[in-house]
Design an enzyme around this catalytic site. Structure first.
Site, PDB file in Angstrom:
ATOM      1  CB  SER A 160      -4.704 -28.702 -15.677  1.00 15.26           C
ATOM      2  OG  SER A 160      -4.577 -27.299 -15.633  1.00 15.26           O
ATOM      3  CE1 TYR A 185       0.064 -29.383 -18.326  1.00 14.12           C
ATOM      4  CE2 TYR A 185      -1.419 -27.528 -17.953  1.00 14.12           C
ATOM      5  CZ  TYR A 185      -0.789 -28.672 -17.497  1.00 14.12           C
ATOM      6  OH  TYR A 185      -1.016 -29.103 -16.200  1.00 14.12           O
TER       7      TYR A 185
END
Length: 333
Positions: A160, A185
């Site tokens: 990501s 995350y």
């Protein structure tokens, strides 16, 4: 820092889809494992790879939930896999190795995102780091004999653009203090890139190459299932991902993609002949990402979406080596 982050000029764009990537590629006789291959980006990758002739094994925590989504796709089987459960991972790898099949492509795709409260697994490990990185690390090491047997294999980790906001928290990777779900995350996604870098360094002599693929930002992938629905909707609106009616806003050049467009970079990493002689890289928009050494680590919202190029801490070879050794110790504990 020397690096390999130089675009190839692949001929594809941010708007290219999985089917366009695979239009001239024949995967007959190739075996693929996709974690989370029954939903979101994983489902699109599974569908496209099977259509191109591959035999695909989908790893799913709940096979009975995966079955309806995969019904009618030829060449696909489902095998139980819980990335938070080391015993489940070992059972999956044992089943696969006992089948005697080589493994040509491993897509480490499944993941969770930003639980509101700190969640720990049975070992006391923060759940995002444990699922998104450590579970895939253990899985990949367990499948090494099958990857070697392919005599040319690729391991692709879905990452990501959030990598830019956190390096590995070496002194507190499990957030014993100061839990922040989005920071956790981001750490797990940085780990995905560093894992690909070190895997490629260690295993390229065996014909196994490692890649990290950033798919863009895709609404409706189930990634945010661990977050409250109202929080997900508010975050999506704040980031310009959905309109007031909740409909996705699609703009591939700014990173806002359909699932078919998002999965394309993952499949590109897994299959493109342009990558035959290079690995240990971060990809975006169906090409190698340039290095961004001017990135703002505090970027949020729209700025974070549009800042998708790889950042130095995500590909640092010393960090990659350190993370591999730390991960080995953590999965042995």
């Amino acid at each position: 820092m020397t690096h390999k982050q130089r675009p190839l000029g692949s001929g594809f764009t941010a708007a290219s889809t999985v089917d366009e990537i695979l239009a001239d590629i024949d995967l007959f006789g190739k075996n693929v494992v996709v974690t989370g291959g029954h939903v979101g980006l994983g489902l699109e990758a599974t569908r496209a790879l099977a259509k191109a002739g591959a035999s695909v094994t989908v790893g799913s925590r709940y096979p009975y939930r995966a079955a309806p989504a995969l019904d009618g796709i030829e060449g696909v089987e489902i095998s139980q896999l819980d990335l938070l459960n080391p015993g489940s991972i070992d059972a999956f790898t044992s089943r696969y190795l006992n089948s005697g099949r080589p493994l040509h492509i491993l897509l480490n795709n499944a993941g969770i995102m930003a639980p509101a409260e700190l969640v720990l697994d049975a070992r006391g490990y923060e759940a995002q780091f444990a699922t998104n990185h450590l579970g895939h690390f253990q899985l990949t090491l367990g499948l090494l004999p099958a990857l070697r047997a392919a005599h040319g294999a690729r391991v692709v980790n879905t990452t990501s653009g959030a990598t830019r906001i956190s390096d590995i928290r070496w002194d507190d990777p499990h957030f014993a203090t100061g839990y922040d779900g989005h920071l956790a995350y981001a750490q797990s996604k940085t780990a995905n890139v560093l894992f690909a870098v070190e895997l490629d360094r260690r295993w390229a002599p065996d014909g196994i190459r490692g890649y990290a693929a950033h798919p863009g930002v895709i609404v409706g992938t189930n990634l945010g299932s661990s977050m409250p629905a109202d929080q997900v909707r508010a975050m999506q609106q704040a980031m310009g991902l959905v309109d007031e009616s909740g409909r996705p806003i699609i703009d591939p050049d700014s990173g806002k993609k359909t699932p078919e467009q998002g999965a394309a970079t993952i499949v590109f990493a897994a299959t493109s002949p342009l990558l035959a002689d290079i690995g240990g890289i971060y990809l975006r928009d169906n090409d190698i990402s340039p290095l961004d050494d001017t990135a703002d680590p505090t970027a949020q919202g729209v700025d974070l979406i549009q800042s998708q190029n790889v950042v130095p801490h995500s590909i640092d070879p010393n960090s990659a080596h350190r993370l591999w050794e730390m991960s080995e110790q953590l999965i042995k504990a």
